[in-house]
Design a protein around this motif. Sequence first.
Motif, short mmCIF file in Angstrom:
data_model
loop_
_atom_site.label_atom_id
_atom_site.label_comp_id
_atom_site.label_asym_id
_atom_site.label_seq_id
_atom_site.Cartn_x
_atom_site.Cartn_y
_atom_site.Cartn_z
N ILE A 181 -38.18 57.07 -28.07
CA ILE A 181 -38.41 57.11 -26.62
C ILE A 181 -37.27 57.94 -26.03
O ILE A 181 -36.10 57.58 -26.14
CB ILE A 181 -38.42 55.68 -26.02
N LYS A 182 -37.65 59.06 -25.44
CA LYS A 182 -36.63 60.00 -24.97
C LYS A 182 -35.95 59.47 -23.70
O LYS A 182 -36.60 58.81 -22.87
CB LYS A 182 -37.25 61.36 -24.64
N PRO A 183 -34.67 59.80 -23.52
CA PRO A 183 -34.02 59.43 -22.25
C PRO A 183 -34.73 60.11 -21.09
O PRO A 183 -35.12 61.28 -21.20
CB PRO A 183 -32.59 59.95 -22.41
N SER A 184 -34.92 59.37 -20.00
CA SER A 184 -35.65 59.97 -18.87
C SER A 184 -34.73 60.25 -17.68
O SER A 184 -35.18 60.85 -16.71
CB SER A 184 -36.80 59.07 -18.44
N ASN A 185 -33.48 59.81 -17.78
CA ASN A 185 -32.59 59.96 -16.62
C ASN A 185 -31.16 60.16 -17.11
O ASN A 185 -30.76 59.56 -18.11
CB ASN A 185 -32.69 58.66 -15.79
N LEU A 186 -30.44 61.02 -16.41
CA LEU A 186 -29.00 61.16 -16.64
C LEU A 186 -28.31 60.97 -15.31
O LEU A 186 -28.54 61.73 -14.37
CB LEU A 186 -28.67 62.55 -17.21
N GLN A 187 -27.48 59.94 -15.23
CA GLN A 187 -26.75 59.69 -13.99
C GLN A 187 -25.32 60.16 -14.18
O GLN A 187 -24.66 59.78 -15.16
CB GLN A 187 -26.79 58.20 -13.66
N LEU A 188 -24.85 61.00 -13.27
CA LEU A 188 -23.51 61.55 -13.43
C LEU A 188 -22.96 62.04 -12.09
O LEU A 188 -23.68 62.08 -11.09
CB LEU A 188 -23.51 62.69 -14.46
N GLU A 189 -21.68 62.36 -12.09
CA GLU A 189 -21.07 62.88 -10.87
C GLU A 189 -21.59 64.28 -10.59
O GLU A 189 -21.56 65.15 -11.47
CB GLU A 189 -19.55 62.90 -11.02
#
Length: 319
Positions: A181-189
Amino acid sequence: MTSLRKYLTLNSGRRIPTVGLGTFLMKNDVLREALDYALYIGYRHIDTALSYGNEVEIGDVVASRIKDGTVKRADLFITTKIPPIYLDYQDCLQSAEKSLDNLKLKYVDMLLIHHPCGNPNRGDGNFKPLDENGEREIVSYDILRTWKAMEKLVGENQTVHIGLSNCQPTVINKIWKAAKIKPSNLQLECHAYLQQKELGKLCTERGIIMTSYGALGAITRPNQSGNKPVLLDDLVIKEIASRINRTPGEVLLNYVAQLNRGILPKSQTKIRLKQNIEVLDWCLSKEDIKLIQTLDRNVKYFDFPWAKNHPDYVPNQPF
Ligand SMILES: NC(=O)c1ccc[n+]([C@@H]2O[C@H](COP(=O)([O-])OP(=O)(O)OC[C@H]3O[C@@H](n4cnc5c(N)ncnc54)[C@H](OP(=O)(O)O)[C@@H]3O)[C@@H](O)[C@H]2O)c1
């Protein structure tokens, strides 16, 4: 274009509201009141983390507003995160369970690995364990095992989506290649001084939605060295704001949202809560967007100094 997209489409085909309420450093009645008002004026996306210590209050408000019909669970998008002390397989599963218990929910919409650089789990719930020199203690986990645990949580319907936060290209690619299951979100500055072009490109190629924290310039972050410019005081931003009759904060948020990235402004002040969600109702001119593009200068307010010594940190890669 007269307004911005209210939702971004994730790789599952489901939608994430572009604006989420950031909740870091908000607790107790301040948080309850802010969240209650936010739901009332239309926020449907809430960002929290086990380590923020505020999931219980969020769960209370959400439960009471679902009960009285103000919101439907299906219309909410709730994100929480697995802290770096719980990246071991079993710990990850238990961390998610604890978050769901705190939030009084059967599932969250997004579960993120808060930071891929691990800290040891001492069994005392301390999210910032220190070594004998008073430095943050670090430990390396097998991040692909952690991801397996994340996938199991999807399989058990405890989260709809899984994703990453504060990850560098090497770790994103490593997880991406191995993931069922691929990552669907990247949270970053991400903000006008740190526009994250390289990671933006990677996310586009991988179909990952990027969500920005610190879009206002991380006002609450102590500028310990005192030498980082204050984004809200930037003269270009202030000039644009006064010319178009907006605040510098609105200009900064609108800029990031027009890049089709999510934003997570935290506010406990009614007028700003309203301004921050209404930031999607208008858009900057092409000329002003070009002006702000030139402000990119690699200023990172959340630089996680402890992670720089971590074996899983890759020098000279963005995050
Ligand atoms: N994944 C991660 O590692 C990570 C790290 C940091 C943050 N986050 C998430 O991102 C959220 C945002 O974090 P942040 O630390 O970057 O905070 P932020 O939302 O950039 O800034 C919050 C501060 O800005 C003020 N503010 C809010 N709206 C404003 C506006 N329109 N103009 C001027 N000032 C405004 C707030 O004051 P008032 O409350 O008085 O309005 C508060 O002091 C967090 O709450 C958290 O959910 C995630």
